[in-house]
Scaffold this active site. Sequence first.
Site, short mmCIF file in Angstrom:
data_model
loop_
_atom_site.label_atom_id
_atom_site.label_comp_id
_atom_site.label_asym_id
_atom_site.label_seq_id
_atom_site.Cartn_x
_atom_site.Cartn_y
_atom_site.Cartn_z
N LYS A 12 53.90 53.09 15.62
CA LYS A 12 54.77 53.92 15.11
C LYS A 12 54.39 54.97 13.93
CE LYS A 12 59.73 53.49 14.22
NZ LYS A 12 59.77 54.68 14.93
N CYS A 42 56.65 65.78 16.27
CA CYS A 42 57.81 64.99 16.30
C CYS A 42 58.98 66.12 16.48
CB CYS A 42 58.09 64.06 15.34
SG CYS A 42 59.75 63.43 15.35
#
Lengths: 276, 311
Positions: free
Chosen positions: B44, B129
């Site tokens: 992550k 992102c």
Amino acid sequence: MPVDLDARVVSNVRLSADYNVVHLEAPSLAANAEPGQFVMVKPTAGLRPLLRRPFSICELLIDAGGAPTGFSLLNKRVGVGTTLLYGVEIDQRIGCLGPLGAGFAAVDPPETAWMVAGGVGIAPFLSLASALRRRGTPAMLFYGGRSADDLFYLDAFTRLDVRLVLATEDGSQGEAGLVTASLARELESTEATRPTIYACGPTPMMRAVADLAASHARPCQVSLEPVMGCGMGGCYSCVVPTRATRDAPAHLVRGCIDGPVFDAQQVVWDRLAPVV
Amino acid sequence: MDLSVDIGSLRLRNPLIAASGCFGYGVEYADMVDLATLGGVAVKGLFLAEREGHDPPRIVETPAGMLNAVGLQGIGVHRFVDEKLPELRAQNATVIVNVCGSTIDEYAEVSRILGDAEGVGAIELNISCPNVKAGGMTFGCSATGTRDVVRAVRHVTTLPLIPKLTPNVTDIAGIAVAAEEAGADAVSLVNTFLAMAIDVETRRPKLSNGVGGLSGPAIRPIAVRMVHECRQAVRIPIVGMGGIMTATDVLEFMIAGATAVQVGTANFVDPTIWPKLLAGLEEYLGRHDVARVRDVIGTLELTEAQGWSSS
């Protein structure tokens, strides 16, 4: 430790036009399951629905010798996946990943246990009631639904020596009104029993139970239903806002690992996502 | 049968990597998946500091896909190195760390810390992102921003650098070229597509963040096309991803030009997908009499008429 298996459908009993209960053969999954844990269910190999959905483990099934054979799911038909689950046939295989999450902590005597369920929120309380009975813990169930048609397993709870308090919004069974009104009245009248409270149901119900428990200084565990992606802690989708104490800062923790059962006083109810 | 592939100086046991944001820090899956059997584990995204992310709801299913707006919740690089990396090392996982930054300096600092840590195989630079205001896609949407981040990080580490590209651009191959010129060892693509879902009863977005990133099989053909375009524009390896559910999907990306692939959404559906994908790859190689999986990379057959983007 969770297992991923294609569980065989042993039975599918339609309880009403919307509710059914599916018994699944899954000894390895059932063998290490605890009350309040959940299973990620994939009712189709296809893409609709794509993702698994979490279901509470309802009953833990055992054979005549007491060995675990599987578990049951209580299903309410609301969307694509639950409609598929409503229609499953015997011997069909259902993808099941579990047991997952942190379940209920059952209390021992002289403590008593009060369970508060709304609608399909009854699901985790059958296995909890069994666990409480094994411990000899006196148990009571406050169980609410829209009407008598929404209340199930009453005989099963009675057989487990659970005292029932029923409430329906239309007054067709038990007391007329919300189950939380019944809970409030009992808390007022029986302060001496000092129960631990367990709640599962619609979020407004659980929040009301949490408030009642707090005002009577009773411990309360709630089984939340955050929208989940994976159930394994991988996606961080199902986060629940919690705080360790009233004055502590809130943190978002994973509902699938740190829950689905939480200490009701640690949940920051105002920031909880509405369940669609 | 040889399933190994190389991403810069990093040798992967096989081309299958768990995609960042879809596999926690890897350790969450260690009970169910032998992490050492994966080509890599992309953990992550990490900033310098811990980060809370967006309020729920963070996920919604859409046709053959899902939207997410997690907002890069994470424990920060220091806690990762102290708390997660030792277990990943013990599991013998090939660790690819997804690095985030609100500023170029932050990308460089997180990468420098990871370069000093033991057990990091490569750095994937998250310049793509769609769910954060500062950093993320703002860098990856321009060739200049991409070049600046890659150059800054290149100065502070010798670890293989893999900028992760956003598909939310008009010319992803141009971004890939910028990354290559700035010293990237590979590029990974695609991150999610910026998307939205609305509850018509309440007339509100279904995600608390309003918009989110679309992943899953719904995006796969677009991702394959983008890998195909980038393959013809750069020499460095490409890590392809977008809706991979089967070994056939893995092969589609590899034939289009990907050296390795990442699997994300499918891991939510089936956390034990990895041995099935490997078995499917081996079956294909056997059936086509190919000894090394790397010999499949970029073997797309095009007619002259189909070769438009190579000209």
